[in-house]
Motif scaffolding. Structure first.
Motif, short mmCIF file in Angstrom:
data_model
loop_
_atom_site.label_atom_id
_atom_site.label_comp_id
_atom_site.label_asym_id
_atom_site.label_seq_id
_atom_site.Cartn_x
_atom_site.Cartn_y
_atom_site.Cartn_z
N ILE A 66 0.92 -1.18 -0.05
CA ILE A 66 0.00 -0.02 0.27
C ILE A 66 0.90 1.36 0.03
CG2 ILE A 66 -1.90 1.44 1.20
CD1 ILE A 66 -2.52 -1.63 0.48
N HIS A 67 1.03 2.12 -1.15
CA HIS A 67 1.68 3.19 -1.37
C HIS A 67 1.17 4.41 -1.10
CE1 HIS A 67 4.95 0.44 -2.72
NE2 HIS A 67 4.02 0.36 -3.67
N ASP A 68 -0.25 4.39 -0.93
CA ASP A 68 -1.23 5.34 -0.67
C ASP A 68 -0.81 5.96 0.87
OD1 ASP A 68 -2.18 5.11 -2.95
OD2 ASP A 68 -3.96 4.46 -2.20
N GLN A 69 -0.80 7.27 1.13
CA GLN A 69 -0.59 7.70 2.51
C GLN A 69 -1.92 7.25 3.49
OE1 GLN A 69 -0.36 11.78 4.36
NE2 GLN A 69 1.70 11.12 4.38
N ILE A 70 -1.40 6.84 4.69
CA ILE A 70 -2.40 6.45 5.49
C ILE A 70 -2.32 7.10 6.78
CG2 ILE A 70 -2.97 4.28 4.63
CD1 ILE A 70 -1.11 3.15 6.98
N VAL A 71 -3.12 7.06 7.82
CA VAL A 71 -2.70 7.70 9.32
C VAL A 71 -2.66 6.52 10.01
CG1 VAL A 71 -3.80 9.83 8.86
CG2 VAL A 71 -5.29 7.84 9.37
N PRO A 72 -1.84 6.44 11.02
CA PRO A 72 -1.65 5.42 11.95
C PRO A 72 -2.97 4.63 12.66
CG PRO A 72 0.06 7.16 12.36
CD PRO A 72 -0.85 7.74 11.62
N GLU A 73 -3.85 5.59 13.05
CA GLU A 73 -4.93 5.09 13.39
C GLU A 73 -6.18 6.00 12.67
OE1 GLU A 73 -2.86 6.91 15.72
OE2 GLU A 73 -1.91 5.17 16.64
N PRO A 74 -7.24 5.20 12.36
CA PRO A 74 -7.29 3.76 12.55
C PRO A 74 -6.92 2.92 11.46
CG PRO A 74 -9.36 4.58 11.84
CD PRO A 74 -8.45 5.75 11.80
N ASP A 75 -6.08 3.45 10.43
CA ASP A 75 -6.06 2.67 9.15
C ASP A 75 -5.37 1.33 9.46
OD1 ASP A 75 -7.21 4.64 7.65
OD2 ASP A 75 -5.67 5.77 6.83
N ILE A 76 -4.21 1.70 10.01
CA ILE A 76 -3.35 0.18 9.94
C ILE A 76 -4.08 -1.18 10.48
CG2 ILE A 76 -1.15 -0.88 10.75
CD1 ILE A 76 0.15 1.88 10.81
N ALA A 77 -4.83 -0.79 11.56
CA ALA A 77 -5.57 -1.85 12.15
C ALA A 77 -6.74 -2.28 11.30
CB ALA A 77 -6.13 -1.32 13.65
N ALA A 78 -7.37 -1.05 11.06
CA ALA A 78 -8.60 -1.59 10.17
C ALA A 78 -8.30 -2.19 8.92
CB ALA A 78 -9.15 -0.06 9.66
N ALA A 79 -7.17 -1.90 8.25
CA ALA A 79 -6.75 -2.79 7.19
C ALA A 79 -6.34 -4.15 7.49
CB ALA A 79 -5.49 -1.98 6.33
N ALA A 80 -5.53 -4.28 8.60
CA ALA A 80 -5.34 -5.75 8.98
C ALA A 80 -6.70 -6.59 9.27
CB ALA A 80 -4.60 -5.61 10.10
N CYS A 81 -7.65 -5.83 10.01
CA CYS A 81 -8.60 -6.40 10.42
C CYS A 81 -9.51 -7.03 9.00
CB CYS A 81 -9.61 -5.61 11.27
SG CYS A 81 -11.26 -6.25 11.78
N ALA A 82 -9.59 -5.99 8.12
CA ALA A 82 -10.25 -6.46 6.94
C ALA A 82 -9.45 -7.59 6.10
CB ALA A 82 -10.20 -4.97 5.86
N LEU A 83 -8.34 -7.69 6.17
CA LEU A 83 -7.74 -8.87 5.73
C LEU A 83 -8.23 -10.16 6.12
CD1 LEU A 83 -3.94 -7.96 5.38
CD2 LEU A 83 -5.53 -8.36 3.54
N THR A 84 -8.81 -10.14 7.51
CA THR A 84 -9.33 -11.19 7.79
C THR A 84 -10.62 -11.74 7.43
OG1 THR A 84 -10.33 -10.43 10.09
CG2 THR A 84 -7.97 -11.03 10.21
N GLU A 85 -11.17 -10.66 6.80
CA GLU A 85 -12.67 -11.03 6.15
C GLU A 85 -12.73 -11.20 4.71
OE1 GLU A 85 -14.61 -7.31 7.56
OE2 GLU A 85 -14.74 -7.96 9.51
N ILE A 86 -11.43 -11.18 4.32
CA ILE A 86 -11.72 -11.29 2.56
C ILE A 86 -11.02 -12.74 2.13
CG2 ILE A 86 -11.09 -8.72 2.30
CD1 ILE A 86 -8.37 -9.35 1.39
N GLY A 87 -11.23 -13.80 2.96
CA GLY A 87 -11.00 -15.14 2.54
C GLY A 87 -9.88 -15.83 3.06
N GLU A 88 -9.87 -16.97 2.69
CA GLU A 88 -8.83 -17.89 3.54
C GLU A 88 -7.41 -17.56 2.91
OE1 GLU A 88 -9.72 -21.12 5.41
OE2 GLU A 88 -11.13 -19.88 5.86
N ASP A 89 -7.19 -17.11 1.72
CA ASP A 89 -5.78 -17.00 1.26
C ASP A 89 -5.36 -15.48 1.56
OD1 ASP A 89 -5.88 -19.41 0.63
OD2 ASP A 89 -6.44 -19.09 -1.26
N SER A 90 -5.70 -14.81 2.44
CA SER A 90 -5.49 -13.29 2.59
C SER A 90 -3.99 -13.18 2.80
CB SER A 90 -6.28 -12.84 3.85
OG SER A 90 -5.53 -13.44 5.11
N PRO A 91 -3.63 -12.09 2.08
CA PRO A 91 -2.14 -11.95 2.03
C PRO A 91 -1.75 -11.26 3.12
CG PRO A 91 -3.34 -10.47 0.63
CD PRO A 91 -4.37 -11.30 1.19
#
Lengths: 475, 86
Positions: free
Chosen positions: A23-48
Motif C-alpha cells: 500500500i503506497h497511498d498515504q495512511i494515518v496510523p489510527e485507525p488505518d493500519i488496524a482497520a486494514a489488517a482487520c479487513a484482511l481477516t474478512e476477505i477469504g482464506e488466502d489473505s495476503p
C-alpha cells in the motif's frame, strides 16, 4: 524446508507468490493500519500479508502485518508448497519438532547494528507505533521476540528464552510486559528479583518467520527456541550476541536492549487479547530501554488481534497442536493427530485409535494434564482415528452421530484456566468438558452402531486423477 | 472538554481525567501529530486519533479508569522475597 535469512527475504517470497499487498497511498496510523489488517481477516482464506510504506508523520516508516496470516503464508514460512493442507502442515511441523535440537551459528555482526541510538531513546519516534483496538491502553509491540537468560545459570544456552510477550510502550524508553507465572521469562525474572537485580533483556523485532513461530510455541524450560528454529528451517540458526551476552537473530530489523526493572510493577492494559476480549488492567513488570539498534529503513512487523480468526490464530495453531500431540503420544501411542487451532487450544480435537470401551475419555483427560492443557483445553473433543480432526465437517459428523450426552460428556468443575478466558468463574478457574465422539466399543455397548459407510473401490485413484484435471482446468 | 490538537497539551487524560499530561513525542515529519501520555494511568494517545480516543467527553465508558482504583489492580506476577545473602 527453507531457511529465510530475514523478514525481507520472506516478504519478497510472499510477493513472488502473490501473497503480499503493498500500500503506497498515504495512511494515518489510527485507525488505518488496524482497520486494514482487520479487513484482511474478512476477505477469504488466502489473505495476503500487507505492507505500508507511506504513514503520515513518519519519514520512512515501513509496517508489515498479516505476514503469517493465512495457511498459504504459514506453509511458505515452513518452506512448504503454498497449497499444503492443514493436516500436512501439522505432520510436517511435528516431524521437524521431533528432530530437536538443532544448532546455533554465532556470527560477530548483523545488519541490525547499522544504526545505533543509545542517548535520548524515544520509541514513539523510532518505531511506527499504532493503536490496534480502541480500548487498548496505548501502543503495543506484539510480535517481537524478547530474549532473556537466567542470572542463576547465565552460561546455560538451553535455558535462554525467546518468547513473544505483549509490550506496552508507556514512555519514551519504558515498556510494560505481560508475563504470567507459567511463562519462562517469569522464572528468569523471579530469580533476578530474588537476587535484587535487574534482568537484562533484548527485544528483537521484525524477524524471519520461523523464530516468530518458535517464540509462540510452549517449549520446555530447557529447550532453546533457536535450536528448535534450526530444525524447523533445516539449517543452523544464525545469531549475534549483544554486549550483555544475549543471543539475537542475525536478521532482526530492530533490537531494543534494556533491563526488566527489579521489583517494579505498573499499570498495564487493557489490550485486545486472543480470546476476542480485552484483557483488563493489571500491574505488570516494567522494562527500561537503554539502546535501540536497527537496520537502515527498518521494517516494523506487527500482528492484528481481534475477534478470531486473525493472524494471531495462525501463530498459535501448529505451535500449540504439536506439543500437545507429542505429550499425548508419549502416554497413548494410539493418538493419531491433535487440532488445537481454536483460540490457542481452548478447544482441542483429538483423533485416536480406541483400545477398549471408555478409552477415549482417558485420552481426553490426558489432554487436560498436558502442560498447555493445564491453562487452556477447556473443551476436548475426542474422535475416532478415521476422522480428520482438522476437517470440522468430519468432526461435526462424529459429534452428530457418535455422541449420546447421557454417557459421552464428562465435566470436571473448578480446574485452573488462563485468566484471559472470559468464561472463567472466578478468574483463573473453570469447568472443563470432554466430549467422547468416538464409536463405542466393547465393553461399552451403548448405541446401535451397525456398519459404517465406506468409500467405493478406486475412489483414491479417481481423486488423484480428478484433482490433477481440475487443477489443469483452473490454470 | 475538547479534543486535543497537535499544538496544545490537553487539559485532561481521556481515560482517567487526571489533569497532568505529558508531551511524549512530535511526529518526525513536523506538524503532523503529537503523542501525549498520562503519568497517572499511563494511557497514551496521538492527537490525530479518532475522537473517542482523544476527547475525555467521548472516551468510551467501558474503558475509563479512576485514579483511585489504580493501586488495587492485581499484581502479576507477585514480587518474590529477596534471598538472604549468606
Amino acid at each position: 524446508m527453507r531457511a529465510y535469512k530475514d523478514l525481507r527475504e520472506f516478504l519478497s517470497v510472499l510477493e513472488q507468490e502473490r501473497q503480499l499487498l503493498r500500500i503506497h497511498d498515504q495512511i494515518v496510523p489510527e485507525p488505518d493500519i488496524a482497520a486494514a489488517a482487520c479487513a484482511l481477516t474478512e476477505i477469504g482464506e488466502d489473505s495476503p500479508a500487507i505492507y505500508f510504506d507511506n504513514i503520515a508523520g513518519y519519514t520512512s516508516a515501513r509496517v508489515a502485518m498479516n505476514v503469517h496470516g493465512s495457511w498459504c503464508n504459514h506453509a511458505l514460512a515452513l518452506g512448504m508448497e503454498k497449497d499444503a493442507g492443514m493436516r500436512d502442515q501439522f505432520f510436517e511441523f511435528v516431524r521437524r519438532f521431533q528432530q530437536y535440537p538443532g544448532t546455533l551459528e554465532r556470527v560477530a555482526s548483523a545488519p541490525w547494528q547499522e544504526v545505533v541510538v543509545d542517548k535520548d531513546v524515544n520509541l514513539y519516534e523510532l518505531l511506527p507505533l499504532f493503536r490496534l483496538n480502541r480500548g487498548d491502553g496505548g501502543y503495543f509491540i506484539d510480535k517481537a521476540c524478547t530474549v532473556s537468560r537466567d542470572l542463576d545459570d547465565w552460561d546455560n544456552d538451553n535455558v535462554e528464552n525467546v518468547g513473544i510477550y505483549r509490550l506496552q510502550v508507556k514512555g519514551r524508553n519504558r515498556l510494560g510486559i505481560q508475563t504470567v507465572p507459567q511463562h519462562d521469562i517469569a522464572i528468569h525474572m523471579a530469580h533476578a528479583e530474588a537476587r535484587g537485580e535487574d534482568l537484562p533483556v533484548a527485544i528483537a523485532l521484525g524477524n524471519e518467520p520461523i523464530i516468530t513461530l518458535m517464540g509462540a510455541t510452549p517449549l520446555l524450560y530447557d529447550q532453546l527456541e533457536y535450536k528448535m528454529a534450526a530444525v524447523m528451517q533445516g539449517a543452523p540458526y544464525r545469531v549475534v550476541k549483544t554486549a550483555k551476552g544475549l543471543d539475537v537473530p542475525w536478521g532482526s530489523e530492530y533490537v531494543l536492549e534494556g533491563r526488566l526493572l527489579c521489583g517494579q510493577r505498573e499499570t498495564e492494559g487493557p489490550f485486545g487479547e486472543f480470546p476476542g476480549y480485552y484483557s483488563g488492567c493489571h500491574k505488570y513488570p516494567v522494562i527500561e530501554i537503554d539502546r535501540v539498534s536497527h537496520r537502515t529503513d527498518p521494517v516494523y512487523d506487527a500482528v492484528y488481534v481481534g475477534r478470531p480468526w486473525t493472524e494471531l490464530d495462525f501463530l498459535q495453531a501448529m505451535t500449540t497442536s504439536a506439543p500437545i500431540f507429542l505429550q499425548l503420544k508419549t502416554t497413548f501411542p494410539e493418538v493419531v493427530a491433535v487440532n488445537a487451532l481454536y483460540t490457542h487450544g481452548l478447544v482441542v480435537v483429538v483423533s485416536t485409535k480406541i483400545r477398549y470401551g471408555g478409552f477415549a475419555k482417558y485420552v481426553g483427560l490426558r489432554v487436560l494434564t498436558t502442560t498447555h492443557g493445564l491453562g487452556y483445553a477447556k473443551v476436548v473433543i475426542v474422535v475416532d482415528e478415521k476422522v480428520d480432526p482438522f476437517d470440522l465437517k468430519q468432526v461435526m459428523w462424529a459429534i452428530s452421530v457418535k455422541v449420546n450426552p447421557a454417557g459421552d460428556i464428562v465435566t470436571i468443575p473448578n480446574l485452573a484456566e488462563n485468566l484471559l478466558d472470559p468464561a472463567c468463574s472466578p478468574a483463573g478457574m473453570v469447568t472443563k468438558m470432554i466430549i467422547d465422539a468416538t464409536t463405542p466399543v466393547a465393553p461399552d455397548i451403548r448405541g446401535d452402531y451397525g456398519e459404517e459407510l465406506d468409500k467405493p473401490l478406486r475412489t483414491d485413484q479417481w481423486r488423484t486423477k480428478l484433482m490433477a484435471l481440475a487443477k489443469e482446468m483452473r490454470k | 472538554m475538547t479534543a486535543t490538537t497537535a499544538d496544545t497539551v490537553p487539559a485532561a487524560c481521556p481515560r482517567c481525567r487526571s489533569g497532568k499530561i505529558e508531551m511524549r513525542s512530535k511526529s518526525p515529519v513536523v506538524g503532523i501529530w503529537t503523542v501525549f501520555g498520562c503519568p497517572t494511568c499511563l494511557y497514551v494517545w496521538r492527537s490525530t486519533e479518532p475522537e473517542e480516543n482523544v476527547n475525555p467527553d467521548k472516551y468510551p465508558a467501558a474503558f475509563r479508569l479512576r485514579p483511585e482504583d489504580l493501586p488495587s489492580l492485581q499484581v502479576v506476577p507477585p514480587i518474590p522475597p529477596r534471598r538472604s545473602s549468606s
